[in-house]
Design a protein around this motif. Structure first.
Motif, short mmCIF file in Angstrom:
data_model
loop_
_atom_site.label_atom_id
_atom_site.label_comp_id
_atom_site.label_asym_id
_atom_site.label_seq_id
_atom_site.Cartn_x
_atom_site.Cartn_y
_atom_site.Cartn_z
N PRO A 374 -25.09 11.43 16.94
CA PRO A 374 -25.02 10.41 15.92
C PRO A 374 -26.42 9.73 16.00
CG PRO A 374 -23.72 9.79 17.46
CD PRO A 374 -24.03 11.13 18.02
N VAL A 375 -27.46 10.19 16.04
CA VAL A 375 -28.70 9.45 16.23
C VAL A 375 -29.88 9.98 15.07
CG1 VAL A 375 -28.45 8.84 18.74
CG2 VAL A 375 -29.64 11.09 18.08
N THR A 387 -35.94 6.04 17.39
CA THR A 387 -34.41 6.74 17.24
C THR A 387 -33.93 5.61 16.63
OG1 THR A 387 -34.96 8.41 18.97
CG2 THR A 387 -32.98 7.98 18.46
N ARG A 389 -29.98 4.18 15.14
CA ARG A 389 -28.69 4.51 15.31
C ARG A 389 -27.86 3.42 14.96
NH1 ARG A 389 -30.10 4.70 20.61
NH2 ARG A 389 -29.36 7.16 20.73
N LEU A 393 -29.10 0.72 10.77
CA LEU A 393 -30.23 1.86 10.65
C LEU A 393 -30.92 1.76 9.48
CD1 LEU A 393 -29.61 5.66 11.45
CD2 LEU A 393 -30.47 5.13 9.12
#
Length: 414
Positions: A374-375, A387, A389, A393
């Motif tokens: 879940p990134v 990156t 998350r 986001l």
């Protein structure tokens, strides 16, 4: 002799240039986006407001209906309101049946409009046709205005059509009725332009159009028209329809012609869906030109269509948020950053094409698909730069876009 389809687009562009206010149309100049209000022109506030909305959306010319004495008298107030709103878009007057009289009776209307649009099929009837056409041309000369002679399928000169049909009937090799109709459209436009020049209107004050509602007919008519004149041409599928039908039909016709270098101004004549803004037709016109690589108006967002790997709908909402964000920012960005309209963005939904597509964009994000970590890696100029998350986001990605624009594009006033 008709030019082959293989010729370059530049070879088929009009060689004449027409100035409409501060806009140059034809020759080597970019294809211009045009739109038209659907307000009652007598309502000064509503019409001026919609003109400004269309201009802010990117319409470079805006046409208004001038059909009554009150409408003609209202042009002064409309232009005053536009000046107060700092809206400098050229406004075109659309005249049918009584344009000769309105332009004579309301000289401020004639003076303030940037261009007159007339239809030879209804400028007058019988013996009055030539007289009333000459009146409008004379006023265009007096006020130094260009004229679009716009022939329409639905209001074609019936006398000319009848003569061509009779000639065709006597021919030893008669053509189909559709071919005769198309020839009547082209002939009407060309004959009217020749008549206007004989009356003294300069060659570089004339734009032509021959609008029909069928895709194949439009393509055939404009190919013939482009082969027989060098005037700038306005493209549009008249009565294109509503929603996806209007968008697809207009795009199918205009894309073929634009690819062949035919067309100098365009309008996407969409029937507005209830509650939808008039500006939709401007957005479609811009996206058509930008997708063909002919103009750049706003950053392009490449987005994943979704599949069984993208069971979450988050990538859809993020793509929408990104699209809305850049559209909202563009009016200010255009004034501040040189070249920002060429920015490319990508919002992808899984690992299959996500990283690759994201690297191809100036800024791209690859969201996790089903079963993936879940990134969301973000790629900037081809390199992984961050990156993201969690719940922030979307805001984090929009902030990265803003930072990129501020650092990448030269400040116009620096």
């Amino acid at each position: 002799m008709s030019r082959s389809d293989g010729e370059t687009a530049a070879a088929r562009r009009a060689t004449s240039t027409v100035k409409i206010g501060g806009i140059s149309v034809g020759s080597c100049h970019p294809v211009v986006v045009q739109s038209m209000t659907n307000t009652d022109t007598e309502d000064v506030k509503a019409t001026a407001t919609q003109i400004a909305e269309l201009a802010r959306a990117g319409s470079e010319l805006v046409r208004i209906t001038v059909n009554t004495e009150n409408a003609a008298a209202s042009v002064t107030g409309i232009m005053e309101r536009l000046e107060m709103m700092s809206c400098e878009v050229p406004v075109v007057g659309d005249f049918h049946y009584n344009g000769h009289r309105l332009l004579q009776q309301y000289p401020e209307c004639a003076r303030l409009l940037a261009k007159y649009r007339i239809n030879q099929g209804n400028v007058g009837f019988g013996r009055k046709r030539d007289e009333q056409f000459a009146t409008i041309v004379g006023l265009a000369i007096e006020y130094d205005k260009p004229v679009r002679i716009g022939v329409n399928w639905g209001s074609l000169d019936q006398g000319l059509l009848a003569r061509l049909m009779d000639d065709n009937g006597r021919s030893t090799s008669p053509q189909s009725a559709d071919m005769v109709m198309r020839e009547a459209l082209v002939r009407s436009a060309l004959d009217s332009a020749e008549q206007a020049e004989k009356l003294g209107l300069a060659h570089d004050k004339i734009i032509l159009s021959c609008k029909v509602s069928g895709v194949q007919d439009l393509i055939l008519v404009y190919r013939e028209l482009a082969d027989r004149c060098v005037y700038p041409l306005h493209l549009g599928l008249t009565e294109a329809g509503m929603g996806s039908k209007g968008i697809v039909s207009s795009s199918a016709a205009l894309a073929v012609l634009l690819q062949q270098g035919i067309g100098d101004t365009i309008r996407i004549s969409l029937t507005p869906e209830p509650g939808q803004p008039r500006t939709d037709e401007v957005v479609v016109a811009q996206e058509l030109l930008q997708s063909m690589g002919l103009r750049a108006f706003s950053p392009m967002v490449t987005a994943c269509p979704g599949c069984g790997r993208t069971t979450s709908t988050f990538f859809q909402s993020l793509a929408m948020d990104v699209t809305n964000h850049v559209r909202e920012r563009m009016p200010a960005w255009k004034l501040r950053y040189d070249g920002v309209e060429n920015l490319s963005l990508a919002v992808m939904g899984c690992i299959v094409n996500g990283p690759g597509e994201s690297r191809q964009a100036d800024i791209g994000i690859s969201l996790p698909g089903t079963g993936e970590s879940p990134v969301a890696p973000v790629f900037i100029d081809g390199d992984k730069a961050a990156t993201l998350r969690g719940d922030t986001l979307t805001s984090d990605f929009l902030a990265l876009i803003d930072e990129y624009v501020n650092s990448r594009y030269q400040h116009i006033h620096d």
